[in-house]
Design an enzyme around this catalytic site. Structure first.
Site: not given
Ligand SMILES: [Zn+2]
Length: 376
Positions: A314, A309, A311, A340, A271, A89
Site C-alpha cells: 500500500c 494500511c 504495508c 497485504h 491460524d 499441526d
Molecule cells: Zn496494505
C-alpha cells in the site's frame, strides 16, 4: 509460559513465553504449509509483515521433503530461515481431509498419500516423532478432526480415543525431548478439544484433557461444516473450561469478524489460510471491507489498495497496477495481495492488543465487526 496481562470481559491480553521468543496475544499465525506461504512469500517477507508465529504442516512436510530430510538440515527454523516461534499441526486434519482410503484404529490411522497413493501409518507416536524432527516450537497433539454435522455416538467414541491418544502424545513427547540429539529439547505440546457441536461432549473432553497440564490448549473441529452461530456457541461453552494460565488456540479460524468474535469469547491464538488463499483470488481484506481486485472499477484507480494500511504494498503500488497484474495473470499480483492480507491480519491482532492496553477493546470490536466483512 502464558502470562495474563489484562482481561476485558472474557477477552484476554497476554504474552506467551516460548524458547524461540515471546508471542504477544491475541495473535495470528501465518500459514506456511510446506515451509512457505503460498503466493511466493518467504520468512524474509514475514519479518516485515508483523508476523509473530509461522505455522507449518506436519503432513505436507512428512511427504515432501520428508521430516528426516528437514532434521538433517537442522530443523524448520534453519531450513526456512524463520527465527521466531513455529507451530506445527499434528497431521491429523490433513489425514482426515486430504488422504484417501483411511482406516482408523486404536493404534492410529493408515492412509494413502494424496501425492502418490503410497500407504502411510500415523498415530500419536509417529506424529510426535515427525514434529520432533521438524523441531517446531509448539507441537500439536494427534487427534481426529470430525466434519460437522456428525452423529453423537460417533463423536463420543472419537473424543474418548482422542483423549487416549493425547496421553500417548505426551509420553512420547517427553521421551523425545529427553533424547541427547533432539533439535528442540524444549518443544511444547498443545492438546486439542473436540466434540463437534455437542456442548456436553466438548465440556467433558476439555475437563479430561486439562488434567494433563499441557503448555496450551486448542479448540479443534470448528469451521468444518457448522454455522457461524454454532461455532460461537461452542467457543462460549468451552473457553470457561480452559485453564486461565494457558494459551487458547482456535484452529483454522477465520475471517476478521470471526477472529474479533472469538477474541471476545476468550481466544488467544488463531491460524487460517484465508488471508493468503483469498489474496491469490484477488480478494483484499481492508479496513473498509473486502475488495475484489479483479473488478473493472479499479482500472484507472490510482489510490493504494487500502488507504489506511502501512504495508509495503500500500505504500508503493496503486489499485490500478494490482488490478492490471491480476488481469494479466502475473505472479506478482498474488504475491502483492498476499503480503497485504497477511499484514492486514497481523495488524488487526496488533490493534486488538493495543485497544486492550488502552481499555478500549469493546469499542474497537463494536466499530469493526459490522465493517470488516462487507464487500465493497
Ligand atoms: Zn496494505
Amino acid at each position: 509460559m502464558y502470562q495474563l496481562l489484562s482481561q476485558h470481559g472474557a477477552a484476554r491480553r497476554g504474552v506467551f513465553h516460548t524458547p524461540h521468543g515471546d508471542i504477544q496475544m491475541p495473535a495470528f499465525m501465518n500459514v506456511a504449509t510446506a515451509g512457505a506461504i503460498k503466493g511466493a512469500v518467504s520468512a524474509l517477507d514475514l519479518k516485515r509483515l508483523k508476523c509473530q508465529v509461522q505455522l507449518c504442516n506436519t503432513y505436507h512436510l512428512h511427504l515432501r521433503p520428508g521430516d528426516d530430510v528437514v532434521r538433517k538440515l537442522g530443523g524448520l527454523h534453519r531450513f526456512t530461515r524463520w527465527e521466531g516461534p513455529i507451530l506445527t499441526d499434528s497431521g491429523g486434519f490433513q489425514v482426515f481431509s486430504l488422504a484417501k482410503l483411511r482406516n482408523i484404529k486404536e493404534e492410529g490411522v493408515t492412509f494413502a498419500s494424496h501425492v502418490d497413493g503410497h500407504r502411510i501409518f500415523m498415530g500419536p507416536e509417529q506424529s510426535m516423532r515427525i514434529q520432533s524432527n521438524l523441531g517446531s516450537t509448539i507441537a500439536m497433539a494427534f487427534d481426529e478432526c470430525i466434519e460437522n454435522p456428525a452423529e453423537y455416538r460417533y463423536v463420543k467414541q472419537s473424543c474418548e480415543r482422542t483423549v487416549r491418544w493425547l496421553y500417548r502424545c505426551k509420553e512420547e513427547m517427553n521421551r523425545l525431548n529427553a533424547l541427547p540429539d533432539t533439535i528442540n529439547p524444549r518443544q511444547m505440546l498443545f492438546g486439542i478439544n473436540q466434540g463437534s457441536t455437542y456442548e456436553d461432549l466438548r465440556i467433558h473432553q476439555m475437563r479430561q484433557i486439562r488434567e494433563l497440564d499441557l503448555d496450551g490448549y486448542a479448540i479443534g473441529g470448528l469451521a468444518v461444516g457448522e454455522s457461524t452461530e454454532e461455532m460461537y456457541r461452542i467457543i462460549e461453552a468451552v473457553t470457561p473450561e480452559m485453564p486461565k494460565d494457558r494459551p487458547r488456540y482456535l484452529m483454522g479460524v477465520g475471517t476478521p469478524v470471526n477472529i474479533l468474535e472469538a477474541v471476545r469469547r476468550g481466544v488467544d491464538l488463531f491460524d487460517c489460510v484465508m488471508p493468503a488463499r483469498n489474496a491469490r483470488h484477488g480478494h483484499a481484506f481492508t479496513w473498509q471491507g473486502i475488495r475484489n481486485m479483479m473488478n473493472a472499477k479499479y482500472t484507472l484507480d490510482e489510490s493504494p489498495l487500502d488507504p489506511e494500511c502501512d504495508c509495503p504494498v500500500c505504500q508503493n503500488f496503486t489499485r490500478a497496477y494490482i488490478h492490471h497484474l491480476f488481469k494479466s495473470g502475473e505472479m506478482l499480483a498474488m504475491r502483492l495481495c498476499v503480503i497485504h492480507n497477511l499484514y492486514f491480519y497481523n495488524t488487526l491482532l496488533e490493534k486488538v492488543r493495543n485497544s486492550m492496553d488502552s481499555g478500549e477493546f469493546d469499542a474497537f470490536a463494536s466499530r469493526y465487526i459490522p465493517v470488516l466483512g462487507n464487500r465493497i
